[in-house]
Design an enzyme around this catalytic site. Structure first.
Site, PDB file in Angstrom:
ATOM      1  N   LYS A 229      36.597  43.340  35.727  1.00 42.38           N
ATOM      2  CA  LYS A 229      37.359  42.526  36.665  1.00 42.38           C
ATOM      3  C   LYS A 229      38.855  42.541  36.349  1.00 42.38           C
ATOM      4  CE  LYS A 229      37.595  38.268  35.735  1.00 42.38           C
ATOM      5  NZ  LYS A 229      37.375  36.821  35.511  1.00 42.38           N
ATOM      6  N   THR A 230      39.182  42.246  35.103  1.00 41.00           N
ATOM      7  CA  THR A 230      40.588  42.164  34.720  1.00 41.00           C
ATOM      8  C   THR A 230      41.250  43.525  34.877  1.00 41.00           C
ATOM      9  OG1 THR A 230      39.869  40.540  33.116  1.00 41.00           O
ATOM     10  CG2 THR A 230      42.132  41.263  32.961  1.00 41.00           C
TER      11      THR A 230
ATOM     12  N   ASP B 209      42.240  34.342  40.314  1.00 39.62           N
ATOM     13  CA  ASP B 209      41.153  34.721  39.421  1.00 39.62           C
ATOM     14  C   ASP B 209      40.177  33.553  39.290  1.00 39.62           C
ATOM     15  OD1 ASP B 209      39.689  36.191  37.676  1.00 39.62           O
ATOM     16  OD2 ASP B 209      40.994  35.845  35.945  1.00 39.62           O
ATOM     17  N   GLU B 210      38.950  33.829  38.902  1.00 37.36           N
ATOM     18  CA  GLU B 210      37.933  32.774  38.708  1.00 37.36           C
ATOM     19  C   GLU B 210      37.861  31.860  39.928  1.00 37.36           C
ATOM     20  OE1 GLU B 210      36.094  32.971  36.136  1.00 37.36           O
ATOM     21  OE2 GLU B 210      37.220  33.503  34.324  1.00 37.36           O
TER      22      GLU B 210
ATOM     23  N   GLN C 238      28.837  32.675  37.758  1.00 40.65           N
ATOM     24  CA  GLN C 238      29.489  32.180  36.547  1.00 40.65           C
ATOM     25  C   GLN C 238      30.248  30.879  36.786  1.00 40.65           C
ATOM     26  OE1 GLN C 238      31.193  35.076  33.687  1.00 40.65           O
ATOM     27  NE2 GLN C 238      30.800  36.586  35.285  1.00 40.65           N
TER      28      GLN C 238
ATOM     29  N   ARG D 270      27.332  37.691  27.472  1.00 37.09           N
ATOM     30  CA  ARG D 270      28.396  37.921  26.485  1.00 37.09           C
ATOM     31  C   ARG D 270      27.986  39.019  25.530  1.00 37.09           C
ATOM     32  NH1 ARG D 270      31.803  36.885  29.345  1.00 37.09           N
ATOM     33  NH2 ARG D 270      30.091  36.647  30.818  1.00 37.09           N
TER      34      ARG D 270
END
Length: 748
Positions: free
Chosen positions: A31-32, A220-221, A251, A606
DNA sequence: GCACAAGTGCTTTTT
DNA sequence: GCACTTGTGC
């Protein structure tokens, strides 16, 4: 821009610059990487960084994104990459008048909020038992998130006449709360967003200016945005529609603090021309880990259909172990770490992710006993420590004398013999006179009315603050800090206690000084002036200053929530038990269960290579031992992905003979971090002491003609001196009149 | 006003 | 079990 190493969907997302875009980015899907390349691509296409706005949720994420963009295209000082709150703060600083505030308004954190509500309850004679502070604050916060002020609130509750007593009381508190915030020239975090929204909504010319500026907006998010944040973004993006939001509905783990998952689920409704791109290829985890995570998350109903896939091999199966009790669980985890560490892994490959902070203790104990280095991330940052907060309050008063909360916090800290009664009287008087408490206590008559033993300490405290305020331009922030620490008697009071606790606080205060010093040095290195107001702003909006930096050679312990956005080769998720994870307050609500499930999903994803899940048959919780039931999520998880060996209870005996190996003891004698003989705080201690001494002596032996060195202005020559001041001509800034005793002048 | 004793009540956490 | 808040006596 080289977009070759992006995959097809990532590239498509980076290239789709015009019009609304929703990127559904699964865990570990790059994503980043996609976002930073998208920004870099825009800049390469001739878009000025000045026209780009990227909003994140944490300062850390913002910092990382900027760093990665600048690595691609070079420095972009004009680009806004910030959190919702700092963006709002910036808009409000630029337009404080439109917001109806005075220039140096301050930001109140949770502690201030609580204190303020407490005062109000006292003033209004409202019973705290019937109206607990957290309850009131949560209503107020929810109302603000929904953009409802006190009037709108009571309207919705049936109006002043129609509403029940409870709502009327809440209304009363809410209204008073807002009034006092305003009087103190302060905003809470929710106000920051709401006021920024109102400024944009109600002032066409201001809105137009920002709309004009920000041709490209990214969020973002997005799954964690609340209503007001959504409104702000909608306004800013309305004119140009170049809005790109990135998120993962799976998430969303912050609904409990206002995140509205509908914002992401309904994006296509809000922006009908929106393009939707799904990033589903995962680059982080093995096939088994992904499959297991999916087998859990698929039980959620309200989610966008997507499924992560990977080109990686299946990898190890997951290990699930049910241990006899919580202590055994910790021992088991430590044993696994040792075994794997023996097989060429570093300690920083491991993370233990738990649901509640309280779980950390057993793991800490076990790791310490095994001599394994670890780092723990608790939600408690040093900003929240009592002594730090006290000193911040002193500094806040230097900037904003109207700050009543700050004043009340420190008026009797250190103990000056000012009690509750006296404070009440002073406040009442200040309100009648329309003065700040600080100004009030500058009045000799008022001072004379104080209890005899309080007079001198209070006078000195007020003088110290006023001195710092008037000399602020000539002092570094560290100077101001030292002066306050020394002249308010704060440091001395702690040092006189000679308890371990007080000593620890002294250490913390010196730590904080280093932090201030670093802040200034960084600013200076960037060629900028560091002001106290800016520093306080950073402190107020940057709560995670000492949060996770991957430290080499240490096992990481943290909550599942804090782990979001991070990755580790080996992850342990202990406490897979109903009532703990999912938490007992979630068991009876499907919505809350879904959020817990998302949290479980976040935790599992994770892990890059190995994932261990554990539970304890017997656990001590809140000082009470209980037998437990396996987590609902364990029941949902696809059992075929579990290592058959793991699915047992390991008693100490069976363990010795079991396939998971015996403690070898070979790791004993592991070097523990040694105490450093060098004390990095030595200089800080000395600086504070010097300032205290200067304050006491009032004479620094400086005379006209002396060459001096100043902490902020560098070299200079003393022109003249009198009792209180020293006039110096500096190489850097020319002539300055400085207060004797607090200016950091050294004879050379 | 302050120190100490008893009482309470409890995820998660950013800004 | 613990940390934080409220109550009590000096």
């Amino acid at each position: 821009m080289d977009l070759q190493h992006l995959n097809e969907q990532q590239r498509e997302a980076a290239l789709h610059t015009e019009g609304p875009l929703l990127i559904l980015a699964g865990a570990g899907s790059g994503k980043t990487q996609t976002m930073t390349h998208r920004i870099a691509y825009l800049i390469e296409q001739g878009v000025s960084p000045y026209e780009i706005l990227a909003v994140t949720f944490t300062n850390k994420a913002a910092g990382e994104m900027r760093q990665r963009v600048e690595k691609l295209v070079g420095r972009c000082p004009g680009m806004w990459i910030l959190t919702f709150h700092s963006m709002s703060l910036r808009i409000l600083r630029e337009n404080y008048e439109a917001a109806g505030y005075a220039k140096n308004f301050v930001v109140y954190d949770t502690v201030d909020q609580k204190a303020l509500i407490k005062n109000i309850l006292k003033e209004q004679n409202i019973d705290q038992k019937l109206y607990p502070i957290p309850y009131l604050l949560s209503i107020i916060s929810k109302e603000k998130e929904a953009d409802r002020g006190p009037e709108e609130y009571i309207e919705l509750e049936g109006g002043l006449q129609g509403a029940n007593i409870k709502s009327r009381t809440v209304y009363q508190v809410y209204r008073e709360y807002q009034k006092q915030l305003k009087n103190n020239n302060a905003m809470d975090f929710d106000d920051l967003l709401r006021n920024a929204y109102h400024v944009l909504r109600d002032h066409d010319e201001i809105l137009a200016a920002y709309q004009n500026r920000f041709a490209y907006i990214m969020v973002d998010e997005y799954q964690d945005t609340n209503h007001i944040q959504y409104q702000i973004i909608s306004l800013l993006a309305r004119a140009r529609q170049n809005l790109c939001v990135v998120g993962d509905d799976d998430q969303c783990i912050y609904e409990w603090r206002g995140a509205d998952i509908r914002n992401i689920l309904d994006f296509e409704k809000d922006f009908p021309q929106a393009k939707v791109i799904k990033l589903e290829q995962n680059y982080r985890s093995t096939g088994n880990i992904l499959a297991a995570a999916h087998s859990v998350i698929r039980n959620n109903r309200g989610r966008k259909q997507k499924k992560l896939w990977t080109e990686q091999e299946e990898g190890h199966k997951l290990v699930y172990a049910r241990l006899e009790n919580d202590k055994e669980e910790a021992a088991y985890v430590v044993r696994q770490i040792r075994l794997l560490e023996g097989a060429h892994r570093d300690y920083d490959d491991f993370a233990i992710l738990y649901r509640t902070n309280a779980q950390s203790r057993l793991f800490e104990d076990a790791l310490r006993r095994a001599g394994i280095p670890y780092q723990i991330l608790s939600g408690f940052s040093f900003y929240e420590r009592k002594e730090t907060k006290d000193m911040i309050s002193y500094m806040r008063l230097v900037v904003n004398p109207q700050d009543e909360m700050a004043f009340m916090r420190v008026i009797n800290e250190p103990k000056r013999g000012i009690g509750e009664k006296t404070v009440d009287k002073l406040r009442a008087l200040a309100h009648v006179r329309g003065q700040s408490l600080l100004a009030l206590l500058g009045d000799e008559e008022v001072l004379a009315g104080l209890p005899a033993k309080a007079r001198e300490p209070v006078r000195e405290m007020v003088q110290a603050i006023e001195l710092c305020a008037s000399e602020a331009a000539n002092l570094t922030i560290a100077d101001i800090y030292d002066t306050l620490l020394a002249r308010t008697g704060y440091m001395k009071a702690l040092e006189d206690q000679h308890t371990t606790e007080a000593d620890a606080r002294v250490e913390n205060l010196l730590d904080f000084r280093s932090f201030i010093y670093d802040f200034e040095s960084e600013k200076k290195a960037a060629g900028e002036e560091a002001t106290l107001a800016e520093f306080l702003e950073k402190v107020a909006t940057d709560a995670d200053a000492d949060k996770y930096e991957s430290e080499s050679g240490k096992v990481t312990l943290m909550t599942l929530h804090s782990a979001k956005g991070l990755e580790f080769p080996v992850v342990f998720m202990p406490g897979m038990e109903d009532g703990l994870f999912p938490g007992h307050r979630s068991l009876d609500s499907e919505d809350r269960m879904e959020e817990e499930r998302r949290l479980c999903y976040v935790g599992m994803t994770r892990a890059k290579e190995r994932l261990f899940l554990t539970s304890a048959e017997y656990r001590v919780l809140y000082g009470q031992g209980n037998f437990t039931r396996e987590s609902a999520f364990m029941r949902e998880l696809d059992k075929s992905l579990l290592d058959a060996n793991g699915d047992t209870v390991y008693t100490p005996k069976r363990r010795a003979a079991g396939s998971l190996g015996v403690d070898t003891g070979s790791m004993d004698g592991f070097a523990r971090p040694a105490y450093k003989p060098y004390d990095p705080l030595r200089y800080a201690k000395q600086a504070v002491r010097e300032k205290a001494a200067a304050g006491a002596a009032g004479d620094d032996g400086l005379e006209a003609g002396d060459s001096v060195q100043h902490s902020k202005f560098g070299r200079g020559l003393v022109l003249e001196t009198d009792e209180k001041t020293v006039t110096v001509i500096f190489d850097s800034v020319g002539r300055k009149k400085l207060a004797r005793g607090i200016a950091q002048l050294k004879k050379i």
